[in-house]
Design an enzyme around this catalytic site. Sequence first.
Site, PDB file in Angstrom:
ATOM      1  N   GLY A 231       0.710  -0.846   0.213  1.00  0.00           N
ATOM      2  CA  GLY A 231       0.136  -0.161   0.241  1.00  0.00           C
ATOM      3  C   GLY A 231       0.963   1.277   0.087  1.00  0.00           C
TER       4      GLY A 231
ATOM      5  N   GLN B  87       3.600  10.127   1.480  1.00  0.00           N
ATOM      6  CA  GLN B  87       4.064   9.317   0.935  1.00  0.00           C
ATOM      7  C   GLN B  87       5.185   9.399  -0.193  1.00  0.00           C
ATOM      8  OE1 GLN B  87       2.498   4.992   2.361  1.00  0.00           O
ATOM      9  NE2 GLN B  87       4.628   4.878   2.787  1.00  0.00           N
TER      10      GLN B  87
ATOM     11  N   CYS C  51       6.635  -0.177   7.449  1.00  0.00           N
ATOM     12  CA  CYS C  51       6.049   1.488   6.287  1.00  0.00           C
ATOM     13  C   CYS C  51       6.868   1.540   5.075  1.00  0.00           C
ATOM     14  CB  CYS C  51       5.731   2.028   7.367  1.00  0.00           C
ATOM     15  SG  CYS C  51       4.816   3.671   6.632  1.00  0.00           S
ATOM     16  N   LEU C  52       7.229   1.579   4.068  1.00  0.00           N
ATOM     17  CA  LEU C  52       8.095   2.429   3.168  1.00  0.00           C
ATOM     18  C   LEU C  52       9.389   3.512   3.963  1.00  0.00           C
ATOM     19  CD1 LEU C  52       6.659   1.420   0.293  1.00  0.00           C
ATOM     20  CD2 LEU C  52       8.464   0.685   0.766  1.00  0.00           C
TER      21      LEU C  52
ATOM     22  N   HIS D 112      -3.706   1.562   8.024  1.00  0.00           N
ATOM     23  CA  HIS D 112      -2.117   2.109   7.934  1.00  0.00           C
ATOM     24  C   HIS D 112      -2.675   2.842   6.755  1.00  0.00           C
ATOM     25  CE1 HIS D 112       2.361   1.471   7.995  1.00  0.00           C
ATOM     26  NE2 HIS D 112       1.585   2.200   6.973  1.00  0.00           N
ATOM     27  N   GLU D 113      -2.998   3.044   5.291  1.00  0.00           N
ATOM     28  CA  GLU D 113      -2.901   3.624   5.074  1.00  0.00           C
ATOM     29  C   GLU D 113      -3.213   5.167   5.231  1.00  0.00           C
ATOM     30  OE1 GLU D 113      -0.507   3.850   3.003  1.00  0.00           O
ATOM     31  OE2 GLU D 113      -0.435   1.364   3.002  1.00  0.00           O
TER      32      GLU D 113
ATOM     33  N   HIS E 234      -2.216   7.673   7.194  1.00  0.00           N
ATOM     34  CA  HIS E 234      -0.935   8.705   6.380  1.00  0.00           C
ATOM     35  C   HIS E 234      -1.795   9.290   6.326  1.00  0.00           C
ATOM     36  CE1 HIS E 234       2.911   6.380   6.468  1.00  0.00           C
ATOM     37  NE2 HIS E 234       1.969   5.118   5.459  1.00  0.00           N
TER      38      HIS E 234
HETATM   39 NI    NI Z   1       3.055   3.862   5.609  1.00  0.00          NI
END
Ligand code: NI
Length: 177
Positions: free
Chosen positions: A46, A51, A99-100, A141-142, A145
């Site tokens: 995701g 991000q 998480c990236l 999670h997204e 963000h």
């Molecule tokens: Ni993330």
Amino acid sequence: MAILKIITYPEKSLSEPSTDIETIDETILQLIQDMGETMFQESGVGLAAPQVGVNKRILVYNSRAADPEDDETEQQFAALINPQIIEASGSFVSENEGCLSVVDFRADVKRYETITVRALDVDGNPLEFDARGLIAVIMQHEIDHLDGVLFIDRISALKRAMYKKRLFKSLKETETS
Ligand code: NI
């Protein structure tokens, strides 16, 4: 088509809430396409627009992430615009979440078990669906963000402090080397 640069913690804009999309124009559609490519390039399941440095309420995800039978080489992603969780119930521990934008760290995070998501698709049509398991985790999670929340905001203060200490030490070493 482009691979976008992923912004990482402690970049301040990751903690800022994103704004709703008013018009789904060419720029937005291109951004979505690039986000999908970037997500697969970085082996994520995701990715949220903040991000990649855009504080707008868009997320992309691998809609087949929960199906291990699927051929991973077939890269298909779905996009949600202005997504929100309108119902949530139950709770479970999402193990080893990562998480990236949070480099080199994973942790268990408490999440809702079942959620209902309301959003627009890329054509601007309203949609609503229930999710559980991995897809429910990705959504929480997204969407976090988009609200300026990272998964490290949802772990114990002690674990967060330990991660910060390790991260800032390595950032300092990078600066001086
Ligand atoms: Ni993330």
